[in-house]
Design a protein around this motif. Sequence first.
Motif, PDB file in Angstrom:
ATOM      1  N   ALA A   1       0.589  -1.309   0.030  1.00 41.58           N
ATOM      2  CA  ALA A   1      -0.174  -0.417   0.451  1.00 41.58           C
ATOM      3  C   ALA A   1       1.316   1.315   0.438  1.00 41.58           C
ATOM      4  CB  ALA A   1      -0.605   0.118   1.518  1.00 41.58           C
ATOM      5  N   GLY A   2       2.382   1.493   0.145  1.00 39.32           N
ATOM      6  CA  GLY A   2       2.802   1.973   0.273  1.00 39.32           C
ATOM      7  C   GLY A   2       3.875   3.036   1.224  1.00 39.32           C
ATOM      8  N   PHE A   3       3.354   1.550   2.704  1.00 40.45           N
ATOM      9  CA  PHE A   3       3.770   2.712   3.613  1.00 40.45           C
ATOM     10  C   PHE A   3       5.032   1.936   4.677  1.00 40.45           C
ATOM     11  CE2 PHE A   3      -1.043   3.100   4.055  1.00 40.45           C
ATOM     12  CZ  PHE A   3      -0.651   4.688   4.278  1.00 40.45           C
ATOM     13  N   PRO A   4       6.153   2.057   4.639  1.00 39.59           N
ATOM     14  CA  PRO A   4       7.527   2.292   5.111  1.00 39.59           C
ATOM     15  C   PRO A   4       7.482   0.611   5.663  1.00 39.59           C
ATOM     16  CG  PRO A   4       7.268   3.893   5.372  1.00 39.59           C
ATOM     17  CD  PRO A   4       5.765   3.860   5.821  1.00 39.59           C
ATOM     18  N   ASP A   5       8.737  -0.549   5.590  1.00 41.86           N
ATOM     19  CA  ASP A   5       8.367  -1.402   6.019  1.00 41.86           C
ATOM     20  C   ASP A   5       9.963  -0.913   7.267  1.00 41.86           C
ATOM     21  OD1 ASP A   5       9.601  -3.946   6.649  1.00 41.86           O
ATOM     22  OD2 ASP A   5       9.661  -5.084   4.674  1.00 41.86           O
ATOM     23  N   GLU A   6       9.383  -0.855   8.715  1.00 37.68           N
ATOM     24  CA  GLU A   6       9.900  -0.503   9.769  1.00 37.68           C
ATOM     25  C   GLU A   6      10.849  -2.166  10.108  1.00 37.68           C
ATOM     26  OE1 GLU A   6       7.479   1.568  11.816  1.00 37.68           O
ATOM     27  OE2 GLU A   6       7.026   3.227  10.696  1.00 37.68           O
ATOM     28  N   ARG A   7      11.074  -2.619   9.877  1.00 40.67           N
ATOM     29  CA  ARG A   7      11.650  -4.088  10.127  1.00 40.67           C
ATOM     30  C   ARG A   7      13.176  -3.524  10.271  1.00 40.67           C
ATOM     31  NH1 ARG A   7      10.283  -9.083   7.260  1.00 40.67           N
ATOM     32  NH2 ARG A   7       9.904  -7.215   5.479  1.00 40.67           N
ATOM     33  N   PRO A   8      13.796  -3.354  11.286  1.00 47.91           N
ATOM     34  CA  PRO A   8      15.535  -3.196  10.827  1.00 47.91           C
ATOM     35  C   PRO A   8      15.841  -3.932  10.143  1.00 47.91           C
ATOM     36  CG  PRO A   8      14.931  -3.979  13.330  1.00 47.91           C
ATOM     37  CD  PRO A   8      14.227  -3.957  12.780  1.00 47.91           C
ATOM     38  N   GLY A   9      16.573  -3.317   9.260  1.00 47.12           N
ATOM     39  CA  GLY A   9      17.484  -4.436   8.203  1.00 47.12           C
ATOM     40  C   GLY A   9      16.764  -4.645   6.884  1.00 47.12           C
ATOM     41  N   ALA A  10      15.408  -4.452   6.419  1.00 46.01           N
ATOM     42  CA  ALA A  10      14.035  -5.469   5.603  1.00 46.01           C
ATOM     43  C   ALA A  10      14.735  -4.394   4.642  1.00 46.01           C
ATOM     44  CB  ALA A  10      12.935  -5.115   6.157  1.00 46.01           C
ATOM     45  N   VAL A  11      14.627  -3.016   4.888  1.00 45.70           N
ATOM     46  CA  VAL A  11      15.422  -1.915   3.933  1.00 45.70           C
ATOM     47  C   VAL A  11      15.843  -2.057   2.570  1.00 45.70           C
ATOM     48  CG1 VAL A  11      14.745   0.222   2.544  1.00 45.70           C
ATOM     49  CG2 VAL A  11      13.465  -0.134   4.309  1.00 45.70           C
ATOM     50  N   GLU A  12      17.230  -2.470   3.585  1.00 49.18           N
ATOM     51  CA  GLU A  12      18.617  -3.165   3.459  1.00 49.18           C
ATOM     52  C   GLU A  12      18.917  -4.099   2.316  1.00 49.18           C
ATOM     53  OE1 GLU A  12      19.161   0.321   6.160  1.00 49.18           O
ATOM     54  OE2 GLU A  12      18.401  -1.861   6.115  1.00 49.18           O
ATOM     55  N   ALA A  13      18.245  -4.835   3.198  1.00 47.67           N
ATOM     56  CA  ALA A  13      18.010  -6.418   2.024  1.00 47.67           C
ATOM     57  C   ALA A  13      17.874  -6.438   0.474  1.00 47.67           C
ATOM     58  CB  ALA A  13      16.890  -7.646   2.517  1.00 47.67           C
ATOM     59  N   THR A  14      18.323  -6.678  -0.343  1.00 49.35           N
ATOM     60  CA  THR A  14      18.380  -6.974  -1.494  1.00 49.35           C
ATOM     61  C   THR A  14      18.268  -8.363  -1.675  1.00 49.35           C
ATOM     62  OG1 THR A  14      19.148  -5.822  -3.759  1.00 49.35           O
ATOM     63  CG2 THR A  14      20.433  -6.337  -1.760  1.00 49.35           C
ATOM     64  N   GLY A  15      17.776  -8.253  -3.741  1.00 47.75           N
ATOM     65  CA  GLY A  15      17.861  -9.486  -4.454  1.00 47.75           C
ATOM     66  C   GLY A  15      17.982  -9.121  -5.912  1.00 47.75           C
TER      67      GLY A  15
END
Length: 246
Positions: free
Chosen positions: A197-211
């Motif tokens: 829906a466009g709200f931030p993923d506030e879990r630690p490290g979740a945004v930095e995770a990539t693939g």
Amino acid sequence: MTENVSLGMPQLPAPAYPADVHARLEADARAIIDRYPDSRSALLPMLHLVQSEEGHVTRTGMRFCAELLGLTTAEVTAVATFYTMYRRKPSGDYQVGVCTNTLCAVMGGDAIFEELKQHLGVGNDETTEDGRITLEHIECNAACDFAPVVMVNWEFFDNQTPESAKKMVDDLRAGRTVEPTRGAPLCTFKETARILAGFPDERPGAVEATGGAGPASLVGLRLAKGETPHHRIVHPRGEAASQEGE
């Protein structure tokens, strides 16, 4: 004369959300609507928002979207029923999607799907009795170079086998930590819907995770940029694969 024909009762209007839920969702919905010059453009993310509340798009959720966007419930229903990402009935905490399109099927996707149906005791688009897993076949997970691919709440599990897929769903049902092959850590389907829906993923490290995509997916991009691939992606039949970098 036709007998035993029931015309049924007209469907009553959808109930509204409780006042506290409505107020909370409306605040989020207004934030979504403010992103768009035309409010009706906010419908897709708003459907994800109401899906994050109950785990699927209910008649109440569609009524909520219609009222805030000045649309009819028929207009909202037409959109909600068009896209398979919107669930129309209660579903599991984890949406397990097995790619059964051509390449994944040939590489083992069909076998994985059949094994999971037997293992979980459910059919396509059905949910386990404990409410943890909804199983579905997906036409393409857009990761052909990692075939066969399974997705859980839209996170990738690459190069799967029937055995690895069964262990993965068993771990999910048991509450054990399951790590995707690439991408952000798993969260529940409701949490995924809120992120969509466009709200931030506030879990630690979740945004930095990539693939990132694999080499076979990226070779066209490299060629378009005038770059020369470092190694052959598809080897001629009978020729041994060269070492990377040759």
